[in-house]
Design an enzyme around this catalytic site. Sequence first.
Site, PDB file in Angstrom:
ATOM      1  N   ASP A   1       0.780  -1.254   0.000  1.00 31.52           N
ATOM      2  CA  ASP A   1       0.000   0.000   0.000  1.00 31.52           C
ATOM      3  C   ASP A   1       0.814   1.309   0.000  1.00 31.52           C
ATOM      4  O   ASP A   1       1.811   1.420   0.709  1.00 31.52           O
ATOM      5  CB  ASP A   1      -0.853   0.100   1.274  1.00 31.52           C
ATOM      6  CG  ASP A   1      -1.575  -1.171   1.615  1.00 31.52           C
ATOM      7  OD1 ASP A   1      -1.584  -2.099   0.804  1.00 31.52           O
ATOM      8  OD2 ASP A   1      -2.132  -1.243   2.716  1.00 31.52           O
TER       9      ASP A   1
ATOM     10  N   SER B   1      -0.190   0.121   7.447  1.00 26.47           N
ATOM     11  CA  SER B   1      -0.561   1.332   6.695  1.00 26.47           C
ATOM     12  C   SER B   1      -1.085   2.462   7.562  1.00 26.47           C
ATOM     13  O   SER B   1      -1.628   2.238   8.650  1.00 26.47           O
ATOM     14  CB  SER B   1      -1.610   0.971   5.645  1.00 26.47           C
ATOM     15  OG  SER B   1      -0.979   0.273   4.618  1.00 26.47           O
TER      16      SER B   1
ATOM     17  N   ASP C   1      -5.166   1.059   9.560  1.00 24.05           N
ATOM     18  CA  ASP C   1      -5.053   1.957   8.414  1.00 24.05           C
ATOM     19  C   ASP C   1      -5.696   3.330   8.657  1.00 24.05           C
ATOM     20  O   ASP C   1      -6.573   3.768   7.896  1.00 24.05           O
ATOM     21  CB  ASP C   1      -5.633   1.299   7.139  1.00 24.05           C
ATOM     22  CG  ASP C   1      -5.136  -0.128   6.934  1.00 24.05           C
ATOM     23  OD1 ASP C   1      -4.032  -0.430   7.433  1.00 24.05           O
ATOM     24  OD2 ASP C   1      -5.837  -0.930   6.300  1.00 24.05           O
TER      25      ASP C   1
ATOM     26  N   GLU D   1     -10.450  -2.304   4.575  1.00 27.40           N
ATOM     27  CA  GLU D   1      -9.042  -1.918   4.666  1.00 27.40           C
ATOM     28  C   GLU D   1      -8.833  -0.547   4.025  1.00 27.40           C
ATOM     29  O   GLU D   1      -9.508  -0.172   3.071  1.00 27.40           O
ATOM     30  CB  GLU D   1      -8.149  -2.965   3.992  1.00 27.40           C
ATOM     31  CG  GLU D   1      -8.179  -4.306   4.703  1.00 27.40           C
ATOM     32  CD  GLU D   1      -7.011  -5.223   4.344  1.00 27.40           C
ATOM     33  OE1 GLU D   1      -6.313  -5.688   5.253  1.00 27.40           O
ATOM     34  OE2 GLU D   1      -6.810  -5.477   3.150  1.00 27.40           O
TER      35      GLU D   1
ATOM     36  N   TRP E   1      -6.776 -14.730  -7.661  1.00 27.89           N
ATOM     37  CA  TRP E   1      -5.341 -14.621  -7.372  1.00 27.89           C
ATOM     38  C   TRP E   1      -4.596 -15.914  -7.681  1.00 27.89           C
ATOM     39  O   TRP E   1      -5.051 -16.992  -7.332  1.00 27.89           O
ATOM     40  CB  TRP E   1      -5.148 -14.242  -5.909  1.00 27.89           C
ATOM     41  CG  TRP E   1      -3.736 -13.899  -5.553  1.00 27.89           C
ATOM     42  CD1 TRP E   1      -3.150 -12.676  -5.629  1.00 27.89           C
ATOM     43  CD2 TRP E   1      -2.732 -14.785  -5.040  1.00 27.89           C
ATOM     44  NE1 TRP E   1      -1.844 -12.733  -5.202  1.00 27.89           N
ATOM     45  CE2 TRP E   1      -1.557 -14.020  -4.842  1.00 27.89           C
ATOM     46  CE3 TRP E   1      -2.691 -16.147  -4.739  1.00 27.89           C
ATOM     47  CZ2 TRP E   1      -0.366 -14.560  -4.344  1.00 27.89           C
ATOM     48  CZ3 TRP E   1      -1.507 -16.696  -4.252  1.00 27.89           C
ATOM     49  CH2 TRP E   1      -0.366 -15.896  -4.058  1.00 27.89           C
TER      50      TRP E   1
HETATM   51  C1  FRU Z   1      -3.885  -3.614   2.754  1.00 28.08           C
HETATM   52  C2  FRU Z   1      -3.228  -4.084   4.043  1.00 28.08           C
HETATM   53  C3  FRU Z   1      -3.566  -3.112   5.167  1.00 28.08           C
HETATM   54  C4  FRU Z   1      -2.418  -3.298   6.113  1.00 28.08           C
HETATM   55  C5  FRU Z   1      -1.269  -3.525   5.162  1.00 28.08           C
HETATM   56  C6  FRU Z   1      -0.198  -4.448   5.696  1.00 28.08           C
HETATM   57  O1  FRU Z   1      -3.244  -4.047   1.601  1.00 28.08           O
HETATM   58  O2  FRU Z   1      -3.633  -5.398   4.337  1.00 28.08           O
HETATM   59  O3  FRU Z   1      -4.829  -3.309   5.741  1.00 28.08           O
HETATM   60  O4  FRU Z   1      -2.224  -2.189   6.930  1.00 28.08           O
HETATM   61  O5  FRU Z   1      -1.808  -4.053   3.970  1.00 28.08           O
HETATM   62  O6  FRU Z   1       0.917  -4.477   4.868  1.00 28.08           O
END
Ligand code: FRU
Length: 501
Positions: free
Chosen positions: A42, A105, A168, A225, A307
């Site tokens: 991210d 994040s 996040d 997220e 995926w």
């Molecule tokens: C989204 C996520 C976030 C988390 C991060 C961890 O892609 O899963 O929710 O903070 O990646 O790398």
Amino acid sequence: MMTHAERIEQANRAVARAGANVQQEVWRPRYHFTAPAGWLNDPNGLIYAKGLYHLFYQFNPYSNEWGSMHWGHAVSSDLTNWEHRPVALAPSEPYDDEPTGGCFSGSAVEAEDGTLFLIYTATARHAEATVQTQCLALSKDGVNFEKYAGNPVISEYPDGISKADARDPKVFRHDERWYLVLGASVGGSDNGEGKVLLYCSDDLFRWEFISVLYSEKERCGTMCECPDFFPIGDKWVLTFSPMKAEGSPTAVYVSGTMDFDTGCFAAETSGELDLGPDYYAPQSMLDEDGNRVLIAWQNGWSWMPWWRSFGPTDVENWRGCMSLPRNVSLREDGKLRLAPVRQLERLRYAPVFYEAVAVDERPMQLSLVDGTSFEWQLEASTDDISSALELRIRDNGTNYATIQIDLRKKQLTLDASRCDPFSTATRSCPLELPGNRLTLDIWIDRSSVEIFADNGAICLTCNLYPSEDQTGVSIRTMGGNGIVNKMSLYSLRAAGGEVIV
Ligand code: FRU
């Protein structure tokens, strides 16, 4: 235990050692942002501060696999050319030092005195249970970040919210107060219910829970997220990436009206930010002119139904790129429109323009200086083409990807299944064709294709892994003759570190 500064130094040394295997680089994008080496996911902490754009990102400097999350850091003066900076955050404290956790994040804001605040999710394990708390790191110079001694600043959540799934934080300023939205789940991300929480603060240190901002079951999946919440005109727009939501959208938006006195968000319109398989966890910032800009991680997670793998780029010692920065605007009907930021136009060279091009079922080859990194704009009308158009990219005669636009059915299909051994994606999406006109803007960059149709109302992002000789570009109809009104093709040069500080 090593200090944060020592951990950062160790991470920087690892990046320098790993370097990139430049000789073998076939897939590393030329103008999409990638980390110098290692794993990236991210975008974090996007902010324009003191004349520079900052892009932080989820980063594992020690491996091409996800784990032990750090915050990588780069700056730019034009959203196009990025220069790497030292790693900004490394796991170093009991609340964030964990091989399957770390500094997750979050976002950045600039306080009135110019201090840059990073607010991130610390992920650790206590008594075998994953615990997520929200923490601060501060910087005066925008390069060196110190974790706040009073961390965490949020460690308690409303009843029912899973402590393993509260993450996040995206901070923003509104009416002289700080607010943040936080992704959350009641029951956990495996099979719980996603929520977006709203908090507020006067000083960025003490936070108060206000409300569950959004919890619509179908849209939220098991976990929301990377939420973001921002105004456009008199509307507020909530974006997030839901886990396991119906139809498996990767990034959604909801626009509506917001009442900050009650913490109530009245949703009106919703949609998907991108209909491709590789667009996740977008975050926004304001650019220097006050326009809203979105950047997302251009990949997906293993829990997504389609995926297969994160792709083969680990052989080049990097994994993961950012989508192009996109300008966000709101249409009258509340739907969003995304368009690559104008600054990217400076990458163009050797343009070729076509007008009133006669096309039939035989592929018309288009010549380009660089068939691996280019932009293709096209305009056509249903009056001049009766069937479908097929655009072929990354073609060596045997392997290629196609973009088919059925002007009768009003449908766009990207088929990457014949492109290379790794790509399987076939994606279709409906088009509106307002005024019976098709507009396309396609950005191709070695292992990436981003498609913008209907003036950015439809976006579709996908990774491809073609070989170097797949440089052919052609267009044809899928039945009958027709006229394409306009086409512009631009080769695109590599972006580089040309940041003037
Ligand atoms: C989204 C996520 C976030 C988390 C991060 C961890 O892609 O899963 O929710 O903070 O990646 O790398």
